[in-house]
Design a protein around this motif. Structure first.
Motif, mmCIF file in Angstrom:
data_model
loop_
_atom_site.group_PDB
_atom_site.id
_atom_site.type_symbol
_atom_site.label_atom_id
_atom_site.label_comp_id
_atom_site.label_asym_id
_atom_site.label_seq_id
_atom_site.Cartn_x
_atom_site.Cartn_y
_atom_site.Cartn_z
ATOM 1 N N ARG A 18 0.837 -1.205 0.000
ATOM 2 C CA ARG A 18 0.000 0.000 0.000
ATOM 3 C C ARG A 18 0.873 1.257 0.000
ATOM 4 N N ILE A 19 1.886 1.270 0.844
ATOM 5 C CA ILE A 19 2.789 2.420 0.912
ATOM 6 C C ILE A 19 3.564 2.564 -0.386
ATOM 7 N N GLU A 20 4.098 1.467 -0.885
ATOM 8 C CA GLU A 20 4.861 1.505 -2.134
ATOM 9 C C GLU A 20 4.021 2.047 -3.279
ATOM 10 N N GLU A 21 2.827 1.533 -3.450
ATOM 11 C CA GLU A 21 1.955 1.979 -4.543
ATOM 12 C C GLU A 21 1.554 3.441 -4.390
ATOM 13 N N GLY A 22 1.276 3.852 -3.145
ATOM 14 C CA GLY A 22 0.893 5.240 -2.904
ATOM 15 C C GLY A 22 2.007 6.210 -3.238
ATOM 16 N N LEU A 23 3.223 5.880 -2.840
ATOM 17 C CA LEU A 23 4.353 6.771 -3.094
ATOM 18 C C LEU A 23 4.763 6.794 -4.556
ATOM 19 N N LYS A 24 4.647 5.668 -5.245
ATOM 20 C CA LYS A 24 5.047 5.605 -6.656
ATOM 21 C C LYS A 24 4.165 6.485 -7.545
ATOM 22 N N LYS A 25 2.999 6.861 -7.063
ATOM 23 C CA LYS A 25 2.102 7.728 -7.835
ATOM 24 C C LYS A 25 2.539 9.186 -7.803
ATOM 25 N N ARG A 30 11.091 7.608 -8.338
ATOM 26 C CA ARG A 30 11.550 6.558 -9.242
ATOM 27 C C ARG A 30 11.477 5.182 -8.601
ATOM 28 N N GLU A 31 11.848 5.107 -7.319
ATOM 29 C CA GLU A 31 11.903 3.805 -6.651
ATOM 30 C C GLU A 31 11.504 3.962 -5.189
ATOM 31 N N VAL A 32 10.797 2.946 -4.686
ATOM 32 C CA VAL A 32 10.401 2.912 -3.278
ATOM 33 C C VAL A 32 10.841 1.576 -2.700
ATOM 34 N N GLU A 33 11.605 1.626 -1.617
ATOM 35 C CA GLU A 33 12.037 0.412 -0.915
ATOM 36 C C GLU A 33 11.368 0.412 0.459
ATOM 37 N N VAL A 34 10.510 -0.561 0.688
ATOM 38 C CA VAL A 34 9.845 -0.689 1.981
ATOM 39 C C VAL A 34 10.463 -1.879 2.704
#
Length: 68
Positions: A18-25, A30-34
């Motif tokens: 959820r966090i990754e998808e929200g931030l990628k918008k 460019r990249e999100v590492e959770v």
């Protein structure tokens, strides 16, 4: 450029996704590492606005602290 956050309230892979998808918008991301075990999020991109990233994570229902 990288921004790092400590995120409280992540408890499962659905939270991470959820966090990754929200931030990628968001613009410039460019990249999100959770890292669920460490409760951290690292966002890479161009001209990132730390406040915008923090606000997005909070809007998703999590408590956030900026890592220095």
């Amino acid at each position: 450029m990288k921004e790092r956050f400590i995120v409280d309230g992540m408890s499962c892979s659905a939270c991470s996704r959820r966090i990754e998808e929200g931030l990628k918008k968001l613009q410039g991301v460019r990249e999100v590492e959770v890292h669920l075990d460490a409760k951290t999020v690292v966002v890479s991109g161009d001209s990132l606005d730390q406040r915008v990233l923090k606000n997005e994570i909070e809007a998703l229902g999590y408590d956030v602290a900026v890592m220095s």
